[in-house]
Scaffold this motif. Sequence first.
Motif, mmCIF file in Angstrom:
data_model
loop_
_atom_site.group_PDB
_atom_site.id
_atom_site.type_symbol
_atom_site.label_atom_id
_atom_site.label_comp_id
_atom_site.label_asym_id
_atom_site.label_seq_id
_atom_site.Cartn_x
_atom_site.Cartn_y
_atom_site.Cartn_z
ATOM 1 N N GLY A 73 0.902 -1.151 0.026
ATOM 2 C CA GLY A 73 0.099 -0.049 0.123
ATOM 3 C C GLY A 73 0.986 1.198 -0.156
ATOM 4 O O GLY A 73 0.614 2.546 -0.689
ATOM 5 N N MET A 74 2.042 1.141 0.718
ATOM 6 C CA MET A 74 2.817 2.346 0.894
ATOM 7 C C MET A 74 3.628 2.831 -0.534
ATOM 8 O O MET A 74 3.687 3.716 -1.009
ATOM 9 C CB MET A 74 3.925 2.258 1.879
ATOM 10 N N PHE A 75 3.938 1.638 -1.133
ATOM 11 C CA PHE A 75 4.601 1.778 -2.663
ATOM 12 C C PHE A 75 3.533 2.111 -3.537
ATOM 13 O O PHE A 75 3.799 2.651 -4.612
ATOM 14 C CB PHE A 75 5.335 0.347 -2.967
ATOM 15 N N GLU A 76 2.270 1.951 -3.378
ATOM 16 C CA GLU A 76 1.087 2.375 -4.216
ATOM 17 C C GLU A 76 1.038 3.896 -4.166
ATOM 18 O O GLU A 76 0.922 4.513 -5.150
ATOM 19 C CB GLU A 76 -0.344 1.655 -3.744
ATOM 20 N N VAL A 77 1.035 4.343 -2.993
ATOM 21 C CA VAL A 77 1.199 5.883 -2.662
ATOM 22 C C VAL A 77 2.649 6.360 -3.524
ATOM 23 O O VAL A 77 2.458 7.296 -3.885
ATOM 24 C CB VAL A 77 1.148 6.184 -1.358
ATOM 25 N N VAL A 78 3.617 5.784 -3.255
ATOM 26 C CA VAL A 78 4.890 6.284 -4.061
ATOM 27 C C VAL A 78 4.522 6.391 -5.651
ATOM 28 O O VAL A 78 4.887 7.291 -6.256
ATOM 29 C CB VAL A 78 6.105 5.259 -3.747
ATOM 30 N N GLY A 79 3.988 5.301 -5.941
ATOM 31 C CA GLY A 79 3.653 5.156 -7.602
ATOM 32 C C GLY A 79 2.574 6.492 -7.829
ATOM 33 O O GLY A 79 2.666 7.001 -8.976
ATOM 34 N N VAL A 80 1.691 6.554 -7.310
ATOM 35 C CA VAL A 80 0.741 7.800 -7.405
ATOM 36 C C VAL A 80 1.488 9.188 -7.401
ATOM 37 O O VAL A 80 1.288 10.111 -8.227
ATOM 38 C CB VAL A 80 -0.469 7.842 -6.357
ATOM 39 N N VAL A 81 2.457 9.266 -6.438
ATOM 40 C CA VAL A 81 3.158 10.515 -6.445
ATOM 41 C C VAL A 81 3.951 10.738 -7.632
ATOM 42 O O VAL A 81 4.153 11.679 -8.442
ATOM 43 C CB VAL A 81 4.188 10.561 -4.834
ATOM 44 N N GLY A 82 4.634 9.487 -7.985
ATOM 45 C CA GLY A 82 5.609 9.598 -9.351
ATOM 46 C C GLY A 82 4.361 9.904 -10.462
ATOM 47 O O GLY A 82 4.981 10.635 -11.297
ATOM 48 N N ILE A 116 -7.743 -3.813 1.209
ATOM 49 C CA ILE A 116 -6.923 -3.086 2.038
ATOM 50 C C ILE A 116 -5.945 -2.467 1.167
ATOM 51 O O ILE A 116 -5.540 -1.317 1.470
ATOM 52 C CB ILE A 116 -6.332 -3.953 3.142
ATOM 53 N N TRP A 117 -5.284 -3.047 0.066
ATOM 54 C CA TRP A 117 -4.392 -2.374 -0.784
ATOM 55 C C TRP A 117 -4.781 -1.207 -1.335
ATOM 56 O O TRP A 117 -4.373 -0.020 -1.183
ATOM 57 C CB TRP A 117 -3.851 -3.262 -1.602
ATOM 58 N N THR A 118 -5.940 -1.077 -1.704
ATOM 59 C CA THR A 118 -6.663 -0.005 -2.400
ATOM 60 C C THR A 118 -7.091 1.097 -1.499
ATOM 61 O O THR A 118 -6.821 2.214 -1.660
ATOM 62 C CB THR A 118 -7.936 -0.463 -3.257
ATOM 63 N N GLY A 119 -7.478 0.604 -0.309
ATOM 64 C CA GLY A 119 -7.792 1.621 0.837
ATOM 65 C C GLY A 119 -6.330 2.340 1.216
ATOM 66 O O GLY A 119 -6.598 3.541 1.446
#
Length: 104
Positions: A10-19, A61-64
């Motif tokens: 989930g945290m890396f998902e946020v990193v991807g969105v920031v990218g 949970i990952w999407t949340g």
Amino acid sequence: MGWIFLMFAGMFEVVGVVGMNQINKAKNWRSFAIFIVGIVMSFGLLSQTMKSLPMGTSYAIWTGIGTVGGALVGMLFYGESRDWKRLMFMAMVLGAAVGLKLIA
């Protein structure tokens, strides 16, 4: 171990969105690198998670985490709205994630 993988996914998902947001601002190698590393790590860790946790719980949970994390980053670093209704709905998403963990 699955829950730890899921939190990092989930945290890396946020990193991807920031990218992704950085790519919209400046199309340079650094922005693309942040996006690619974030997404590849996120999906890789999600894949590892699904070896020990149910797919539905893992994905929800990952999407949340990605949803709330992306919204928080937007509020803290990109000047997005901090309206109480927005915060309330993010709390509801987190509450649902906790509920899924309790019944999984």
